[in-house]
Scaffold this active site. Structure first.
Site, short mmCIF file in Angstrom:
data_model
loop_
_atom_site.label_atom_id
_atom_site.label_comp_id
_atom_site.label_asym_id
_atom_site.label_seq_id
_atom_site.Cartn_x
_atom_site.Cartn_y
_atom_site.Cartn_z
N CYS A 33 38.96 44.09 34.69
CA CYS A 33 39.26 43.17 35.80
C CYS A 33 40.60 42.47 35.57
O CYS A 33 41.01 42.26 34.43
CB CYS A 33 38.13 42.14 35.90
N SER A 35 41.02 39.44 35.89
CA SER A 35 40.68 38.23 35.14
C SER A 35 40.72 38.49 33.64
O SER A 35 41.08 37.61 32.85
CB SER A 35 39.29 37.73 35.54
N HIS A 38 44.31 38.39 32.54
CA HIS A 38 44.76 37.00 32.45
C HIS A 38 44.17 36.30 31.24
O HIS A 38 44.86 35.59 30.50
CB HIS A 38 44.37 36.24 33.72
N HIS A 69 32.98 42.06 32.24
CA HIS A 69 31.94 41.46 33.09
C HIS A 69 31.64 42.30 34.34
O HIS A 69 30.87 41.88 35.19
CB HIS A 69 32.34 40.04 33.51
N GLU A 70 32.24 43.49 34.43
CA GLU A 70 31.91 44.43 35.50
C GLU A 70 31.26 45.65 34.83
O GLU A 70 31.90 46.30 34.01
CB GLU A 70 33.18 44.89 36.23
N GLU A 144 30.46 44.38 40.99
CA GLU A 144 30.92 43.01 40.75
C GLU A 144 32.25 42.70 41.46
O GLU A 144 32.33 41.71 42.19
CB GLU A 144 31.01 42.75 39.24
N ILE A 172 41.51 43.81 43.71
CA ILE A 172 40.78 42.85 44.53
C ILE A 172 41.26 42.89 45.98
O ILE A 172 40.48 42.75 46.91
CB ILE A 172 40.86 41.42 43.95
N ARG A 197 49.90 51.47 45.62
CA ARG A 197 48.88 50.58 46.19
C ARG A 197 48.88 50.60 47.71
O ARG A 197 47.82 50.45 48.32
CB ARG A 197 49.07 49.16 45.63
#
Length: 384
Positions: A33, A35, A38, A69-70, A144, A172, A197
């Site tokens: 992710c 996150s 970061h 966390h995914e 997630e 995202i 993208r």
């Protein structure tokens, strides 16, 4: 895969023992992710913010943390006080929060709750959900991040007839495009500097794709949907409306204006999703977005930032900030993917084993080659 002082390295650790209400799962896939990127370099900044909002355990660079966390995994075993709802081997996803000794921890973003960049992982049984039969593990692993986008779209109150502008088409932003189209929004404009993208945004369903170095996303709004970018144009509407409404016999002009407002017939701007998360983006949107735009801040900016409140006031720009999702949104997202209502395949641009995590982080620091990279703990692949 352990993160310590910004470095990532594979280490042997004990298989975690499930406590009360916990399920031990074998990780099938874990997503990297933004996150995580970061947190690896800005851990102290986020941890300081976490303490101010009441969470004291966000990872810091000095700690050794298993991130991730995914994820999707298979049930292995249960701890005490579990209902044992699924047989071993059942594929599941789970919200990345867990209770230890009565305290809530963020899985993969806390030293106290090791995450999914590993072979085994503990999750909370109450927040675990079975993967619908036939859904591929690669797609289930995207539950997630897509739930984050689902929550952002719901929080935006966007309507099907609204114009939505997605600024930034990283994972995202692409997820927001997918969720907007799943919600039936007819006009979605996507803006990104990266050729890759922009192409992925088209595959995700964006109706118009813009390179902001060449064209303005505000100029890409279809002619019949043009919004107001000058105060004089907005005031002209008031003059014209008053002239027309006062000519209607037998009905007070203010009653007609109230009806128009309730029916959303009064002028308003697009619904804008800020999915970049770097300093200056909010100010740029407040300054250049049309009057009465609604800006939903999805990107997480880790540095202090500034914008001009007087500009936002004069243009009546709404600012909304979003974070996470609720359990129903998480489940809805999983089943939207399973039913094919949301097709996130374009996001998947690479898979590595645990040994390739560092190279994947490096590759994801650029917008030129990848969108979403998954980790397969059983894989030996070390380059994306």
């Amino acid at each position: 895969m352990v993160c310590h002082k910004g470095s990532l390295e594979v280490r042997e650790v004990e298989v975690p023992e499930p406590g009360p209400g916990h399920v031990l799962i074998k990780v099938l896939r874990a997503g990297i992710c933004g996150s995580d990127l970061h947190a690896r370099v800005h851990g102290d900044v986020v941890a300081d913010i976490g303490e101010k909002v009441g969470y004291d355990h966000f990872m810091r660079p000095s700690q050794a943390v298993v991130m991730g966390h995914e994820f999707v995994g298979e049930v292995v075993s249960y701890g005490p006080k579990c209902r044992k709802r699924w047989r071993p081997g059942t594929a599941v996803v789970a919200m990345p929060i867990i209770r230890h000794d009565g305290e809530v921890e963020m899985v993969g973003l806390s030293e106290r709750a090791p995450g999914a960049y590993s072979e085994y992982l503990l999750v909370q049984e109450d927040l675990t959900m079975p993967v619908p039969e036939g859904l591929d593990a690669d797609l289930a692993a995207l539950t997630e991040p897509l739930a984050v986008a689902h929550h952002a779209v719901r929080r935006s109150d966007v309507g099907r007839r609204d114009v939505a502008v997605v600024v930034g088409c990283g994972p995202i932003g692409l997820a927001v495009v997918l969720m907007l189209k799943a919600a039936g929004v007819k006009t979605v404009i996507a803006s990104d500097l990266s050729d890759l993208r922009r192409g992925l945004a088209r595959q995700c369903g964006a109706d118009v794709v813009v390179d902001p170095a060449v064209d303005s996303p505000w100029d890409a709004v279809p002619a019949q949907e043009k919004h107001f970018t000058r105060a004089g144009d907005l005031f002209s509407v008031a003059f014209d409306a008053m002239h027309a409404l006062q000519a209607v016999p037998g009905v007070p002009w203010w009653a007609l204006m109230n009806v128009a407002d309730k029916l959303s017939l009064t002028p308003r701007g697009p619904v804008v999703f800020e999915c970049v998360g770097v300093p200056g983006m909010i100010d740029d949107l407040v300054t250049h977005a049309p009057f009465r735009s609604r800006v939903v801040v999805v990107g997480v900016c880790m540095q202090p930032d500034v914008f001009q409140p007087a500009m936002a006031s004069n243009k009546e720009v709404d600012l909304r900030f979003v974070f996470g999702y609720d359990p129903a949104e998480f489940r809805n997202t999983l089943h939207l993917i399973a039913r094919g209502k949301v097709r996130p395949q374009p996001l998947l641009t690479g898979t590595v084993g645990l040994g390739g995590t560092a190279s994947a982080f490096e590759a994801l620091g650029s917008a030129q080659s990848h969108a979403k990279v998954l980790i397969d703990p059983s894989s030996d692949v070390v380059e994306v």
